[in-house]
Every structure is written in structure tokens, then in C-alpha cells.
Scaffold this motif. Structure first.
Motif, short mmCIF file in Angstrom:
data_model
loop_
_atom_site.label_atom_id
_atom_site.label_comp_id
_atom_site.label_asym_id
_atom_site.label_seq_id
_atom_site.Cartn_x
_atom_site.Cartn_y
_atom_site.Cartn_z
N SER A 103 0.84 -1.18 0.00
CA SER A 103 0.00 0.00 0.00
C SER A 103 0.88 1.24 0.00
O SER A 103 2.07 1.18 -0.38
N GLU A 122 -7.20 -1.90 0.51
CA GLU A 122 -7.09 -2.38 1.89
C GLU A 122 -8.47 -2.82 2.41
O GLU A 122 -8.60 -3.87 3.04
N PHE A 134 -0.62 -5.22 5.82
CA PHE A 134 -0.50 -4.08 4.93
C PHE A 134 0.88 -3.46 5.07
O PHE A 134 1.27 -3.05 6.16
N THR A 191 -0.45 -3.52 10.32
CA THR A 191 -0.21 -2.51 9.30
C THR A 191 1.11 -1.83 9.61
O THR A 191 1.29 -1.31 10.71
#
Length: 285
Positions: A103, A122, A134, A191
Motif C-alpha cells: 500500500s 485495503e 498491509f 499494518t
């Protein structure tokens, strides 16, 4: 098995090669649109499989037997979400147990237009029910390589970022981090905001080029619209030029700055510096 999509691309190829340091080659799957561009990977005994983001039937075959998958974001801005949807659905159908996605930094709060397709992807992955990680990558230092020649000729680095800081890192460092996540434990559901240890402004980029080249180079800050027109004059499509120029103004708002050091922690060393990456690039010119 661990699969990497876009494995013949700049980031995907580096991730695939990084995996070979810890994973047997026959357990690494390189998913590529054009298998003729992955002969170097095939020579390393990696499984090379044809898979096209826009053709779901190819993805169904490419992901057979895969347990962990790195979805390298599509390079086709404006078409990414539908393409990513195809990969996620194929991964779910194939029984993939973990999907990692490249990302963009601070995707959920970023002022950059580029973040829109990333945050939508996402959410798509969350909605799929697949365990995920992520990898929110900052700018690649290599993004500036195409401008180096012009900067050395004109003595100017052009941009619209003002004093905005870029926590950029080398593409190789992001690749090593992705490989570490794919081969490590306890990453599901996390993340990571991944960025270089030493942020720099475009004025500092210009100063580094001047130091390394011995030529006068300075930063010329211009308005976003003027910078977009410059990029178009250099041959970029207008839509892409607009996105890049807007990314600079997004950086001026802090959109590409991050100081948590998560990238260095994943790769277990300091990230490569702007100076070292530019020095290596200039040696190739």
C-alpha cells in the motif's frame, strides 16, 4: 509456497530474490504477466507462473497451492482496484492463508490522490476475510532517478513540495522488509508504515546531487499546475503528471513523512541513505 505477483517488475523481482535467502527456490512462485521477462528467475529454479491482474482465469491457476501471497500493487493507476479485486478473489478461492499488500504510507489519512485506490484495496482485503498484512510503503528514492540527468544538465531539481519532507527509502529495503514479513511470524493483522530513517527535502536532494556530481544543482519550487505542465513537457501522460505533481503538494502537507523506524526494524539494520543510493546510481551513468 510463497507467491509474489508482479515478480518481473522492479519491486517484485527484488522481493522474489530476497526470498531465496531463506526459502527453497521450488517453494517460491513468481507470478508474472509475461513469462519471457522472468527467465532470470526461472534460472534460479523459482516457479514462474503466468498471471495477469486483468484476467482472473490466469490468476486461479497461478495461485494453486500458494499459502502466502504478496500482492504488489498494480502500476496501472485508475484500474488498480478492479485488478486487485481479481487477485484477492483468486487468493481466497485458492485457500491462501496470508495476503500481504504493498500500500502507500498513511493510506487512511494521506492527502495524496494515489492513496485512494490503496485504501480501497485495503478495505477490499479486509472484507475478503483473508488474514492480511498491509505494507504501507513510502516513496522510493529511485523515483528520482529519471530526473537526475535533467538536473545535472539544467542545474535544477524541479518540484512542488516546498519544504515537505520525504521519508524515502531504497526499493531494495522495501523488498527485504516484504520478504521478512512473508517468512516471519505474528504479522497477520498488522499494518506497517514503512519509510526511510533519514527524511529529506527536495532542496536537500538537490544539494546531495551537487555534492556527488561536483556540479551546481539547486531546488526550484514551483506551483503544482506549473510542475504538472513541466512533467507533461517531459513526455509524461497528463493524468499521471497531475498525480505526481499533486503528490508533491501532498508531501508538503506531511503525507510522505514518517519517523517510526518500522522499516529499519523489519530489515534489522538502518535503511540505505539518500547519499548512498544516489552515489550508486551516478556511478552507472
Amino acid at each position: 509456497m510463497i507467491a509474489v505477483t508482479g515478480a518481473s517488475g522492479q519491486l517484485g523481482r527484488l522481493v522474489t530474490k530476497a526470498l531465496l535467502g531463506t526459502v527453497p527456490a521450488n517453494q517460491v512462485v513468481a507470478v508474472v504477466r509475461d513469462v519471457s521477462k522472468a527467465e532470470d528467475l526461472r534460472a534460479s529454479s523459482v516457479q514462474v507462473r503466468q498471471g495477469d491482474y486483468s484476467h482472473p482465469q490466469t490468476l486461479a491457476v497461478a495461485l494453486q497451492g500458494v499459502k502466502k501471497l504478496l500482492l504488489v500493487s498494480s502500476s496501472e493507476v485508475g484500474q488498480r482496484l478492479e485488478q486487485h479485486k481479481n487477485v484477492v478473489q483468486a487468493a481466497k478461492n485458492a485457500g491462501v492463508e496470508l495476503i500481504a499488500y504493498t500500500s502507500i504510507l498513511h493510506a487512511d489519512t494521506s492527502p495524496l490522490l494515489l492513496a485512494q485506490e490503496h485504501i480501497a484495496t485495503e478495505q477490499l482485503i479486509r472484507d475478503s476475510g483473508l488474514p492480511f498484512v498491509f505494507l504501507r510503503n513510502a516513496w522510493y528514492i529511485e523515483n528520482y532517478f529519471p530526473a537526475v540527468g535533467t538536473a545535472l544538465q539544467t542545474g535544477k531539481v524541479f518540484g512542488a513540495a516546498g519544504d515537505g519532507k520525504f521519508s524515502a527509502a531504497s526499493r531494495a529495503d522495501f523488498a527485504i522488509a516484504a520478504a521478512a514479513v512473508l517468512t516471519g511470524r505474528d504479522h497477520a493483522g498488522k499494518t506497517y508504515e514503512l519509510a526511510g530513517d533519514q527524511a529529506f527535502t527536495l532542496a536537500e536532494l538537490a544539494a546531495t546531487l551537487a555534492e556527488l556530481s561536483g556540479k551546481p544543482v539547486a531546488y526550484a519550487n514551483v506551483a503544482e499546475t506549473e510542475y504538472k505542465d513541466m512533467l507533461v513537457s517531459f513526455g509524461l501522460p497528463e493524468g499521471f503528471a497531475h498525480i505526481l505533481a499533486q503528490s508533491d503538494t501532498g508531501a508538503a502537507q506531511g503525507g510522505l513523512f514518517e519517523a517510526s523506524g518500522q522499516l529499519g526494524k523489519l530489515i534489522q539494520r538502518p535503511t540505505a541513505t539518500l547519499h548512498s543510493v544516489l552515489q550508486a546510481h551516478l556511478a552507472t551513468l
